[in-house]
Design a protein around this motif. Structure first.
Motif, mmCIF file in Angstrom:
data_model
loop_
_atom_site.group_PDB
_atom_site.id
_atom_site.type_symbol
_atom_site.label_atom_id
_atom_site.label_comp_id
_atom_site.label_asym_id
_atom_site.label_seq_id
_atom_site.Cartn_x
_atom_site.Cartn_y
_atom_site.Cartn_z
ATOM 1 N N SER A 34 20.038 -14.062 -48.190
ATOM 2 C CA SER A 34 19.418 -12.872 -47.594
ATOM 3 C C SER A 34 20.107 -12.440 -46.301
ATOM 4 C CB SER A 34 17.941 -13.157 -47.308
ATOM 5 O OG SER A 34 17.808 -14.238 -46.386
ATOM 6 N N GLN A 35 21.190 -13.113 -45.925
ATOM 7 C CA GLN A 35 21.909 -12.736 -44.697
ATOM 8 C C GLN A 35 22.599 -11.381 -44.906
ATOM 9 O OE1 GLN A 35 22.192 -14.551 -41.667
ATOM 10 N NE2 GLN A 35 20.519 -15.769 -42.574
ATOM 11 N N PRO A 36 22.381 -10.418 -44.031
ATOM 12 C CA PRO A 36 22.974 -9.077 -44.218
ATOM 13 C C PRO A 36 24.283 -8.931 -43.451
ATOM 14 C CG PRO A 36 21.350 -8.990 -42.472
ATOM 15 C CD PRO A 36 21.396 -10.442 -42.925
ATOM 16 N N GLY A 37 25.041 -7.878 -43.787
ATOM 17 C CA GLY A 37 26.137 -7.415 -42.944
ATOM 18 C C GLY A 37 27.477 -8.073 -43.148
ATOM 19 N N CYS A 38 27.602 -9.076 -44.023
ATOM 20 C CA CYS A 38 28.910 -9.703 -44.233
ATOM 21 C C CYS A 38 28.976 -10.223 -45.666
ATOM 22 C CB CYS A 38 29.147 -10.837 -43.234
ATOM 23 S SG CYS A 38 27.896 -12.134 -43.265
ATOM 24 N N ARG A 39 30.212 -10.339 -46.162
ATOM 25 C CA ARG A 39 30.409 -10.891 -47.509
ATOM 26 C C ARG A 39 30.366 -12.414 -47.397
ATOM 27 N NH1 ARG A 39 34.451 -7.107 -47.029
ATOM 28 N NH2 ARG A 39 36.007 -8.740 -46.775
ATOM 29 N N SER A 106 21.781 -14.597 -38.655
ATOM 30 C CA SER A 106 22.612 -15.538 -37.889
ATOM 31 C C SER A 106 24.087 -15.443 -38.285
ATOM 32 C CB SER A 106 22.108 -16.965 -38.075
ATOM 33 O OG SER A 106 22.283 -17.409 -39.411
ATOM 34 N N LEU A 107 24.394 -15.328 -39.588
ATOM 35 C CA LEU A 107 25.793 -15.310 -40.002
ATOM 36 C C LEU A 107 26.514 -14.074 -39.480
ATOM 37 C CD1 LEU A 107 25.708 -16.674 -43.668
ATOM 38 C CD2 LEU A 107 26.202 -17.874 -41.534
ATOM 39 N N LEU A 108 25.848 -12.944 -39.486
ATOM 40 C CA LEU A 108 26.467 -11.723 -38.965
ATOM 41 C C LEU A 108 26.724 -11.862 -37.465
ATOM 42 C CD1 LEU A 108 27.423 -8.808 -39.263
ATOM 43 C CD2 LEU A 108 25.029 -8.078 -38.960
ATOM 44 N N THR A 109 25.763 -12.435 -36.731
ATOM 45 C CA THR A 109 25.920 -12.622 -35.287
ATOM 46 C C THR A 109 27.097 -13.539 -34.981
ATOM 47 O OG1 THR A 109 23.536 -12.318 -34.976
ATOM 48 C CG2 THR A 109 24.758 -13.373 -33.188
ATOM 49 N N SER A 118 38.420 -13.967 -31.633
ATOM 50 C CA SER A 118 39.448 -14.760 -32.336
ATOM 51 C C SER A 118 39.197 -16.250 -32.129
ATOM 52 C CB SER A 118 40.856 -14.384 -31.838
ATOM 53 O OG SER A 118 41.123 -13.034 -32.079
ATOM 54 N N ALA A 119 37.973 -16.656 -32.356
ATOM 55 C CA ALA A 119 37.535 -18.016 -32.018
ATOM 56 C C ALA A 119 37.725 -18.969 -33.190
ATOM 57 C CB ALA A 119 36.066 -18.002 -31.614
ATOM 58 N N ASP A 120 37.957 -20.235 -32.878
ATOM 59 C CA ASP A 120 37.981 -21.290 -33.898
ATOM 60 C C ASP A 120 36.574 -21.682 -34.316
ATOM 61 O OD1 ASP A 120 40.745 -21.449 -33.841
ATOM 62 O OD2 ASP A 120 40.735 -22.891 -32.194
ATOM 63 N N ALA A 121 35.605 -21.513 -33.416
ATOM 64 C CA ALA A 121 34.221 -21.885 -33.720
ATOM 65 C C ALA A 121 33.279 -21.043 -32.882
ATOM 66 C CB ALA A 121 33.977 -23.368 -33.437
ATOM 67 N N VAL A 122 32.130 -20.694 -33.466
ATOM 68 C CA VAL A 122 31.064 -20.001 -32.761
ATOM 69 C C VAL A 122 29.788 -20.829 -32.957
ATOM 70 C CG1 VAL A 122 29.758 -17.876 -32.469
ATOM 71 C CG2 VAL A 122 32.133 -17.782 -33.257
ATOM 72 N N VAL A 123 29.099 -21.108 -31.860
ATOM 73 C CA VAL A 123 27.907 -21.957 -31.901
ATOM 74 C C VAL A 123 26.710 -21.158 -31.425
ATOM 75 C CG1 VAL A 123 26.869 -24.140 -31.170
ATOM 76 C CG2 VAL A 123 29.351 -23.955 -31.398
ATOM 77 N N GLY A 124 25.620 -21.214 -32.176
ATOM 78 C CA GLY A 124 24.379 -20.550 -31.785
ATOM 79 C C GLY A 124 23.284 -21.559 -31.491
ATOM 80 N N ALA A 213 20.618 -19.455 -34.543
ATOM 81 C CA ALA A 213 21.448 -19.431 -35.744
ATOM 82 C C ALA A 213 20.954 -20.426 -36.785
ATOM 83 C CB ALA A 213 22.894 -19.753 -35.380
ATOM 84 N N TRP A 214 20.089 -21.330 -36.394
ATOM 85 C CA TRP A 214 19.754 -22.455 -37.265
ATOM 86 C C TRP A 214 18.304 -22.846 -37.036
ATOM 87 C CZ3 TRP A 214 23.575 -24.265 -40.486
ATOM 88 C CH2 TRP A 214 23.325 -25.437 -41.198
ATOM 89 N N ILE A 215 17.621 -23.196 -38.086
ATOM 90 C CA ILE A 215 16.258 -23.722 -37.982
ATOM 91 C C ILE A 215 16.245 -25.094 -38.628
ATOM 92 C CG2 ILE A 215 13.829 -23.389 -38.565
ATOM 93 C CD1 ILE A 215 14.399 -20.380 -38.706
ATOM 94 N N ARG A 216 16.108 -26.102 -37.822
ATOM 95 C CA ARG A 216 16.160 -27.482 -38.305
ATOM 96 C C ARG A 216 14.745 -27.942 -38.661
ATOM 97 N NH1 ARG A 216 17.918 -32.781 -34.784
ATOM 98 N NH2 ARG A 216 17.632 -34.324 -36.421
ATOM 99 N N ARG A 217 14.539 -28.219 -39.926
ATOM 100 C CA ARG A 217 13.226 -28.670 -40.375
ATOM 101 C C ARG A 217 13.213 -30.194 -40.492
ATOM 102 N NH1 ARG A 217 11.955 -24.823 -45.486
ATOM 103 N NH2 ARG A 217 13.872 -25.777 -46.228
ATOM 104 N N THR A 218 12.116 -30.786 -40.091
ATOM 105 C CA THR A 218 11.991 -32.240 -40.169
ATOM 106 C C THR A 218 10.873 -32.603 -41.121
ATOM 107 O OG1 THR A 218 10.441 -32.328 -38.309
ATOM 108 C CG2 THR A 218 12.786 -32.495 -37.791
#
Length: 576
Positions: A34-39, A106-109, A118-124, A213-218
């Motif tokens: 369901s992530q919008p805006g990117c392939r 989150s993926l679009l952001t 031009s980043a090697d990694a993006v962290v949210g 960017a992430w929801i960690r469920r326990t």
């Protein structure tokens, strides 16, 4: 079943291992698709999934062209992650733990920030979620410079990026991931795909975005103490990894973000959640190891109450954290000896701790024991009990009085507790060397001597001492003078008990707080008192002014008595 078709090379490939994740599978897959805006594409790699679960994976692949299912042979978990990474076609990669969810958009952001910088990694950011509550963001971002347009750098030029470690919400450039052989569990990403210190040290450019960017469920059974032990364990591992980098700047930045970002919430959670509860050995051991690795310069930057709270936790006394925190905040007045004793036990525990510093201990001691104790009339037994609890003679190098302009009584109380000598604070009462008689009179058959004593001094009953001869000792009584202020005393003895023509001196017992003595009675200014009756004369005098009082009873001869009677009759007739 209709099949969705999306053309073109995907921007992002999300890779997940599928095991016994039946309860989580549907929501996790939906959060990706369901992530919008990117392939994007979702690569599901079999990792011992039950037949029913794998069947659901295939159904997802049939219904959506963005889903691919890969079923390798009997290989290790690391090889399965590598296989999913290598077959992925996206320019950027994300490793997904199926119990977790992707945040909305989150993926679009992350992708937009990666392309722009031009980043090697993006962290949210990530949220920690349980079936009972959403606990909030796990990662402390205080030391990560965030702007409307994310700034990107490597961890050496911007050590604040260490604040993003532990987050699973990371988007990796596929070329960097393959060249560094990155996958969950390789030491740079942990088994769940969280960012590690070594990953930040290896990447050329990293971006931190202030978005979930992430929801960690326990699982429902995961306890707060288990989560905290896991967090501290990862911090200990990160500290060991940083030591190998030999960068003092990174080391201090790591502890600045770790102590402030992780230990401060830990103390808050202990106060809120575990008051009166047992601090489990696993968590205590992890905290102990954590504090042993700490950077001392950064440690000293924390508030004294924080250092005190961590020390109590590491020493296994979480029940003292809440009162220590509350007392430091409110500087509560102490209303009883029991409160002072409680504070003293806290001070002793802090003084014995390997982690509490002298300033924190001394300030607690001053605010919770010295200041309120000096405002009370402490009894000797209370001072001895407090001194026994504190054992300051063992910790004198760590415990001092930290007050602005302490009073003499506050400093004296400190000395009394240090030496366990109550007399320093409650000295013995001072007794006069002499008791001065200022008047003498006859009341019936009693000789009354009046005197004035200092406040707090008591005059006891005793014996009239004969100055010579073998006369029988005469008993006297003493009592406060009725109707007069405190300090006025009356000494009485029976006149008939005094032997004629024997000189007596008075020695009386005195007592005050923690003091007893005997003192002679002196006559005020050496004045002489002659008290005459029909048959005798009582003489109260002194040899020299201000010397010991003497009493003599002089009886009249027969001729003197006849003459006294005659004088009395003459006076009576003249009066008529």
């Amino acid at each position: 079943m209709s099949r969705q078709v999306e053309l073109g090379t995907p921007d992002i490939s999300v890779i997940a291992l599928v095991g016994d994740h039946g309860p989580w599978l549907g929501e996790s897959v939906l959060s990706v698709l369901s992530q919008p805006g990117c392939r994007l594409e979702l690569v599901l790699v079999d990792h011992g999934a039950p037949a029913s679960v794998w069947k659901r994976c295939l159904e997802h692949a049939d219904s959506d062209a963005r889903v691919r299912c890969v079923r390798p042979g009997p290989v290790s978990e690391a090889e399965r992650w590598r296989l999913g990474r290598d077959v992925a076609e996206g320019e950027y990669l994300q490793f997904l733990s199926l119990p977790d969810l992707l945040g909305p958009h989150s993926l679009l952001t992350l992708f937009a920030a990666a392309v722009r910088e031009s980043a090697d990694a993006v962290v949210g950011r990530q949220l920690l979620y349980t079936p009972q509550e959403t606990l909030g963001a796990e990662i402390a971002w205080k030391h990560v410079p965030l702007h409307e347009k994310p700034g990107a750098s490597d961890v050496y030029t911007d050590p604040g990026l260490l604040g993003v470690r532990g987050s699973r919400g990371v988007l990796l450039h596929a070329v960097a991931a393959r060249s560094l052989d990155l996958h969950p569990g390789d030491g740079r990403l942990d088994a769940e795909g969280s960012v590690g210190v070594m990953l930040l040290a290896k990447l050329r450019r990293v971006v931190a975005v202030d978005a979930v960017a992430w929801i960690r469920r326990t699982a429902p059974g995961a306890s707060w103490q288990e989560r905290m032990a896991e967090l501290l364990s990862s911090e200990n591992e990160a500290a060991d990894q940083l030591l190998r980098l030999s960068s003092e700047t990174l080391w201090r930045s790591f502890w600045r973000s770790s102590l402030d970002g992780h230990l401060r919430p830990l103390v808050a959670d202990v106060i809120a959640k575990t008051r009166g509860a047992v601090f489990e050995p696993v968590l205590r051991q992890q905290l102990l190891e954590y504090l042993l690795r700490r950077d001392r310069s950064e440690w000293m930057r924390l508030q004294p109450r924080l250092r005190a709270g961590f020390s109590l936790l590491a020493e296994g006394e979480p029940e003292l954290v809440a009162p220590a925190w509350r007392m430091w905040d409110a500087r509560e007045g102490v209303a009883s000896g029991a409160d002072l004793a409680t504070s003293a036990r806290l001070i002793r525990r802090l003084a014995r701790s390997r982690f509490a510093d002298e300033l924190a201990v001394s300030r607690y001691y001053s605010e919770l024991v010295i200041r309120p104790g000096a405002q009370q009339d402490l009894e000797d037994a209370q001072i001895l009990a407090l001194g026994k609890i504190l054992r300051l003679e063992e910790h004198s190098a760590r415990v001092a009085v930290e007050l602005k302009d302490p009073s003499d009584r506050e400093l004296t109380l400190h000395q009394a507790l240090t030496r366990k000598d109550p007399d320093l604070l409650n000295p013995p009462g001072e007794l006069p060397r002499t008791v001065v008689c200022h008047s003498a009179a006859l009341s019936g058959e009693q000789l009354e001597l009046r005197t004035l004593l200092p406040s707090g001094v008591t005059l006891g009953s005793g014996t009239v001492v004969s100055s010579h001869g073998q006369s029988t000792p005469v008993q006297l009584t003493a009592e406060t003078s009725p109707g007069e202020p405190d300090g006025h005393w009356v000494i009485r003895c029976a006149v008939t008990a005094l032997e004629p023509d024997v000189t007596y001196t008075l020695k009386v017992p005195l007592s005050a707080t923690k003091a007893q003595a005997s003192a002679y009675v002196h006559l005020s200014e050496g004045a002489e008192h002659r008290i005459q009756t029909a048959a005798e004369t009582l003489i109260v005098d002194a040899e020299t002014p201000g010397s010991r009082l003497r009493i003599r009873r002089h009886q009249f001869t027969a001729a003197q008595r006849w003459w006294r009677r005659r004088e009395g009759l003459s006076v009576s007739r003249t009066a008529r």
